[in-house]
Design a protein around this motif. Sequence first.
Motif, PDB file in Angstrom:
ATOM      1  N   SER A   1      -9.231  -0.091  -2.941  1.00 53.77           N
ATOM      2  CA  SER A   1      -9.847   0.958  -2.125  1.00 53.77           C
ATOM      3  C   SER A   1     -10.526   2.001  -3.005  1.00 53.77           C
ATOM      4  O   SER A   1     -11.630   2.472  -2.708  1.00 53.77           O
TER       5      SER A   1
ATOM      6  N   GLY B   1       0.802  -1.209   0.000  1.00 50.92           N
ATOM      7  CA  GLY B   1       0.000   0.000   0.000  1.00 50.92           C
ATOM      8  C   GLY B   1       0.838   1.262   0.000  1.00 50.92           C
ATOM      9  O   GLY B   1       0.492   2.258   0.634  1.00 50.92           O
TER      10      GLY B   1
ATOM     11  N   LYS C   1      -4.499  -5.902   3.333  1.00 49.66           N
ATOM     12  CA  LYS C   1      -3.095  -5.552   3.144  1.00 49.66           C
ATOM     13  C   LYS C   1      -2.621  -6.280   1.885  1.00 49.66           C
ATOM     14  O   LYS C   1      -3.298  -7.163   1.375  1.00 49.66           O
TER      15      LYS C   1
ATOM     16  N   THR D   1      -4.831  -3.035  -2.091  1.00 49.90           N
ATOM     17  CA  THR D   1      -4.742  -2.023  -1.046  1.00 49.90           C
ATOM     18  C   THR D   1      -5.116  -0.646  -1.567  1.00 49.90           C
ATOM     19  O   THR D   1      -5.921   0.073  -0.957  1.00 49.90           O
TER      20      THR D   1
ATOM     21  N   THR E   1       0.902   0.044   4.752  1.00 51.61           N
ATOM     22  CA  THR E   1       0.489  -1.000   5.670  1.00 51.61           C
ATOM     23  C   THR E   1       1.427  -2.192   5.526  1.00 51.61           C
ATOM     24  O   THR E   1       2.033  -2.381   4.468  1.00 51.61           O
TER      25      THR E   1
ATOM     26  N   THR F   1      -7.083   1.074   4.744  1.00 49.81           N
ATOM     27  CA  THR F   1      -7.556   0.709   3.419  1.00 49.81           C
ATOM     28  C   THR F   1      -9.064   0.498   3.498  1.00 49.81           C
ATOM     29  O   THR F   1      -9.601   0.205   4.571  1.00 49.81           O
TER      30      THR F   1
ATOM     31  N   CYS G   1      -6.262  -3.944   8.105  1.00 48.43           N
ATOM     32  CA  CYS G   1      -5.667  -2.621   7.988  1.00 48.43           C
ATOM     33  C   CYS G   1      -6.716  -1.571   8.331  1.00 48.43           C
ATOM     34  O   CYS G   1      -7.865  -1.661   7.879  1.00 48.43           O
TER      35      CYS G   1
END
Length: 786
Positions: A550, A461, A735, A546, A632, A730, A727
């Motif tokens: 997202s 990420g 992750k 990630t 992350t 996110t 995480c």
Amino acid sequence: MADPRLIGRSVARREDPRLLSGRGRFVDDIQLPGMLHAQFVRSTVAHGLITSIDLSAVREVPGVVAAYTAEDLPLGDITALLGRPPHEFVPTAMPVLARDRVRYVGEPLAVVVARDAYAAEDGLAAARVGYETLAPLTSEEQALAPGAVLVHDEAAHNTLVDVSLFATDGIDGIFDDAPCVVQVSTRTGRQNALPLETRGAVAHWDDREEQLVLQTCTQVPHQVRTVASRSLGLDEHKVRVIVPDMGGGFGLKCAVGREEIAAAAAALRLGRPVKWIEDRKDALSASFLAREQHYEVRAAFDEQGTILGLDADVVCDMGAYSCYPFTAGIEPLMAAAEMPGVYKVPAYRVRGRAVTTNKAPTAPYRGVSRPQYVMVVERLFERAARELDLDPVEIRRRNVITDFPYTGVNGITYDPGSYLEALDLCERSVRDEGWYERQAAAAAEGRHIGIGYSCFSERTGYGSTAFAQRKMAVVPGFDISEVRMDTSGAVTVTTGTMSHGQSHETTMAQIVADELGLDIAKVRIHQGDTERITYGWGTFASRSITVGGSAVRLAAAKLGDKLCRIAAAHWDITPEETELDRARVRRKDDHSAVLGYEQLADIAYLRAHLLPKDVEPGLTATATFDVFNDGTFSNAAHGVVVELHEGTGQVEILRYICVEDVGVAINPQVVEGQCRGGIAQGIAGALFEQVTYDGQGEPSATSFMDYKVPTAQEIPDVTIHHLSTPCAFTETGAKGAGEGGTIGAPAAVLNAVNDGLRATGIELDHTPITPGTVHSALRGNPENVS
């Protein structure tokens, strides 16, 4: 009622029916009317001045249409930059076709274009190139030797990168006073990422759109567009890059290559489509390579095994050029920034260098320096455990990070993980299966069984903030997604990531289907087209789910909000009084009042006069996502059991256990596939694969007869246990999962081999570990151990 959510379920891969039935469409499957075929005249010397290139006989070969040198195709160079001062970074321009000088065997000098691939190969044989040879540099030691010939005149001491990122005050005193100081000197072999599909491109000019269309297998289509437009002298909107199905990349294909630009230039010159497919010989010897690194590292410990300091000197042999966009700094900067890893290191000093030699240039390869520095750090802990008479797992327990968030000596903040829990479960699994008892029984029989571990994290990420710390002139990070619903209630999703085997068509669709309450069959993922994707950084560094995932979820949520607004206006209530439910919007106070997505789409597109005044027609939403912290961290522990065979020196892997934590696993089966594939590549680097060079810079491995790739026979079954520390930042709690398997395998295998050699008093620190080396060690011949 069964949980309808798709995230966390091993949904069958949507790509498989197409790919397994032969209906995939790869670059080499593309056939265009009037298409020509290109191949490249390549340097046969590692270092020299070009005195002549005679292509006259080439142009007379039956079937050859044209042949071009750098003089015939005036193309801009490919230059990757870092925003660092000259004493830290020296940029080197990489010409698309070599002009005055060659710097490695296989460097492209000219492009031959013919009616078919066979005629193109015949044309190559007719080329005549003259050289004034120069002394080739085939090792780090030669490159750094006083008075060495320079690969690039502008790079003094053949050094492209020289950075000292960290130096804790008083670190020398810490080492002077430490009760235990251990040292490791290690080298790792040069490798090929070896995607099943070699590189390739098909280029043609589209008269109607007034665009160069370049179809190529790249992980970074937008970066290819940028380089192509600059090199060819075209506005960027006049270049369209399309990526069809892609058979692997592993980082090799996230560097922009020279050949795809030259093929595009030939297509423009000839006004006809041109295809180039890299053959396996060129892929093995002249494509981007990876991994060749040298570490001199020492660590200080107290009597209880607590680490006090880490002092490292890292030298990476990056070959002849910096790759675009990452530069030659990618490996030394990665190693220097992240070496402390999962351990609470209070003092740290590191110097990282990238040297240039007369070898094919280096590109990222799955893990990027982490397999190497994890191996080094894990060797230090093994060595300290023996010096202090501690159990090798126990000394790790005493040093792993357990309190989160944790800001390390390297200035990086680690988000919550399960470092200790993963290590404990891994060791318990090995013990519960009885491997320690089997090891003791084997020793009584004169057999050599070793048990080894590795414990590590994988930073994933990476956002713009993290990449900016490297001072790259091109700063990756964010991703953009668009979700568009049509009148049937189905959605098309764009993402700037680029799948080359990671199952994005499945996992991204799971995210969207969950967010909108849709049947996954109603979700289509579109990627790899610069004309349809606003912008994207592609896929590398475990960033797809990630960062890209997202952005996809945020875009889907925005579309859901718009659907609720349309439904609320229809019912004359507020959007907050509505909710999404199974491909429809319903009232919270009356679940019998529902409007299906098709009904809402009908209003949005076909009866827009019914829309509220503040809602635009259509059902489209766009969102971006970036990470504004240090990223992350996934984490894992690997446990390996090996047997060393005296007669042959063969290393047989008897057992492999992985305990990993990737946060929320969107699709556990996909995550496990990533892990197993990564472990296979890590084992390959530990035991088999290496490209070496003779004194003239000629590569040793130009076919699979010489480049030793492990098969299913050599790769063991892998047991994977999952932990989950979601995480916090996110959008899905995920992750990254792409590189962890590769990162942990070399360290665990090497530690297991050394455990099996315990009775000999000999330790190995270099990879790949050859049967000859193991055979000599088992016979107690340290002078034959390299």
